[in-house]
Design an enzyme around this catalytic site. Sequence first.
Site, PDB file in Angstrom:
ATOM      1  N   ARG A  56       0.836  -1.199   0.000  1.00 16.77           N
ATOM      2  CA  ARG A  56       0.000   0.000   0.000  1.00 16.77           C
ATOM      3  C   ARG A  56       0.876   1.256   0.000  1.00 16.77           C
ATOM      4  NH1 ARG A  56      -4.242   0.066   4.595  1.00 16.77           N
ATOM      5  NH2 ARG A  56      -4.907   1.909   3.446  1.00 16.77           N
ATOM      6  N   GLN A  86      -9.358  10.356   6.954  1.00 19.22           N
ATOM      7  CA  GLN A  86      -9.238   8.970   7.416  1.00 19.22           C
ATOM      8  C   GLN A  86      -8.168   8.255   6.586  1.00 19.22           C
ATOM      9  OE1 GLN A  86     -13.451   7.176   8.225  1.00 19.22           O
ATOM     10  NE2 GLN A  86     -13.710   8.813   6.691  1.00 19.22           N
ATOM     11  N   HIS A 104      -6.244   8.298  11.069  1.00 20.32           N
ATOM     12  CA  HIS A 104      -5.839   6.882  11.069  1.00 20.32           C
ATOM     13  C   HIS A 104      -4.366   6.698  10.754  1.00 20.32           C
ATOM     14  CE1 HIS A 104     -10.319   5.831  10.182  1.00 20.32           C
ATOM     15  NE2 HIS A 104     -10.118   6.208  11.416  1.00 20.32           N
ATOM     16  N   GLY A 170     -16.179  11.324   0.003  1.00 22.82           N
ATOM     17  CA  GLY A 170     -15.653   9.986  -0.283  1.00 22.82           C
ATOM     18  C   GLY A 170     -15.445   9.090   0.903  1.00 22.82           C
TER      19      GLY A 170
HETATM   20  N1  APR Z   1     -15.412  10.025  -5.571  1.00 18.36           N
HETATM   21  C1  APR Z   1     -16.031  10.182  -4.362  1.00 18.36           C
HETATM   22  N2  APR Z   1     -16.386   9.151  -3.566  1.00 18.36           N
HETATM   23  C2  APR Z   1     -16.120   7.905  -4.025  1.00 18.36           C
HETATM   24  C3  APR Z   1     -15.491   7.656  -5.264  1.00 18.36           C
HETATM   25  C4  APR Z   1     -15.132   8.788  -6.040  1.00 18.36           C
HETATM   26  N3  APR Z   1     -14.531   8.655  -7.242  1.00 18.36           N
HETATM   27  N4  APR Z   1     -15.370   6.298  -5.422  1.00 18.36           N
HETATM   28  C5  APR Z   1     -15.899   5.736  -4.310  1.00 18.36           C
HETATM   29  N5  APR Z   1     -16.365   6.692  -3.487  1.00 18.36           N
HETATM   30  C6  APR Z   1     -17.017   6.546  -2.180  1.00 18.36           C
HETATM   31  C7  APR Z   1     -17.800   5.270  -2.003  1.00 18.36           C
HETATM   32  O1  APR Z   1     -19.114   5.417  -2.496  1.00 18.36           O
HETATM   33  C8  APR Z   1     -17.777   5.114  -0.476  1.00 18.36           C
HETATM   34  O2  APR Z   1     -18.850   5.821   0.118  1.00 18.36           O
HETATM   35  O3  APR Z   1     -15.991   6.493  -1.215  1.00 18.36           O
HETATM   36  C9  APR Z   1     -16.450   5.774  -0.081  1.00 18.36           C
HETATM   37  C10 APR Z   1     -15.384   4.768   0.294  1.00 18.36           C
HETATM   38  O4  APR Z   1     -15.808   4.114   1.466  1.00 18.36           O
HETATM   39  P1  APR Z   1     -14.795   3.091   2.183  1.00 18.36           P
HETATM   40  O5  APR Z   1     -14.200   2.208   1.152  1.00 18.36           O
HETATM   41  O6  APR Z   1     -15.558   2.481   3.329  1.00 18.36           O
HETATM   42  O7  APR Z   1     -13.620   4.005   2.725  1.00 18.36           O
HETATM   43  P2  APR Z   1     -13.626   4.915   4.026  1.00 18.36           P
HETATM   44  O8  APR Z   1     -15.013   5.423   4.324  1.00 18.36           O
HETATM   45  O9  APR Z   1     -12.560   5.915   3.857  1.00 18.36           O
HETATM   46  O10 APR Z   1     -13.212   3.863   5.171  1.00 18.36           O
HETATM   47  C11 APR Z   1     -13.042   4.389   6.467  1.00 18.36           C
HETATM   48  O11 APR Z   1     -12.286   2.235   7.220  1.00 18.36           O
HETATM   49  O12 APR Z   1     -11.070   0.377   6.789  1.00 18.36           O
HETATM   50  C12 APR Z   1     -11.078   1.546   7.500  1.00 18.36           C
HETATM   51  O13 APR Z   1      -9.212   2.750   8.233  1.00 18.36           O
HETATM   52  C13 APR Z   1      -9.930   2.424   7.087  1.00 18.36           C
HETATM   53  O14 APR Z   1      -9.912   4.834   6.898  1.00 18.36           O
HETATM   54  C14 APR Z   1     -10.618   3.658   6.523  1.00 18.36           C
HETATM   55  C15 APR Z   1     -11.979   3.611   7.180  1.00 18.36           C
END
Ligand code: APR
Length: 231
Positions: A56, A86, A104, A170
Amino acid sequence: MKKIVILTGAGISAESGIQTFRDSGGLWEGHDVMQVASPEGWRADPELVLNFYNLRRKDAAKAQPNAAHLALVELEAHYETLIVTQNVDDLHERAGSAKVLHLHGLLRNARSSANPQLIYDMEDREINIGDTCDLGSQLRPDVVWFGEPVPMIEAAVAEAAKADIFVVIGTSLVVYPAASLIHYVARHAPKFVIDPNRPEVGPIQNLEIIEEKATTGVRKLVDQLIAEADA
Ligand code: APR
């Protein structure tokens, strides 16, 4: 100057080519979270954990800030701007954001297993078994694992409580305590969520959901906020 606080998640880095966690094909589809991102996993197989973060770290170092990261920097001339992320990539910093609070941790940093104050900037280098801190203890990624405390959350809550405007970009808003920040923002403050997939946010006052990807949604919102600031 009005204060704007922006909470970002993996979605803002998606268009830089960095995998999100919970979208289809996301990072957690291919890995057992508890094996690669928890203290139990670290105790059971530290080499598996180090390899997961080494990959990563290399991906994050190769990625470039995208138009959404860059647009947020433009706000700094018009608002007191704080990014609460995050994400463990440093794309906000590399885009030029002056104030970034990592809830994080940061992929590029290694941390002593014996003393969390001992931090080492690894840039894009690997952390391997046998790499030790000045005290002789094994280095680990300086990221927050599931089940570990989030030391920066108190500071982030204090900032959210003072925000005149709050923007969420996001994030699926399913991981706490980060997902609770929006609830500390003043009821009367305008709040915006930018995400192509409408996340569950519950009954929040003065909330506008922009169902767009970050590069287009953030561009539009930044233009609107700059016009309002200068009005
Ligand atoms: N533009 C905007 N948003 C987007 C895009 C994009 N191009 N592509 C995806 N998304 C959105 C998705 O719809 C989703 O709501 O980004 C979000 C990603 O969600 P997660 O994958 O759950 O990531 P995140 O919310 O940052 O996770 C939070 O979980 O695993 C832990 O520590 C890790 O910091 C992370 C935390």
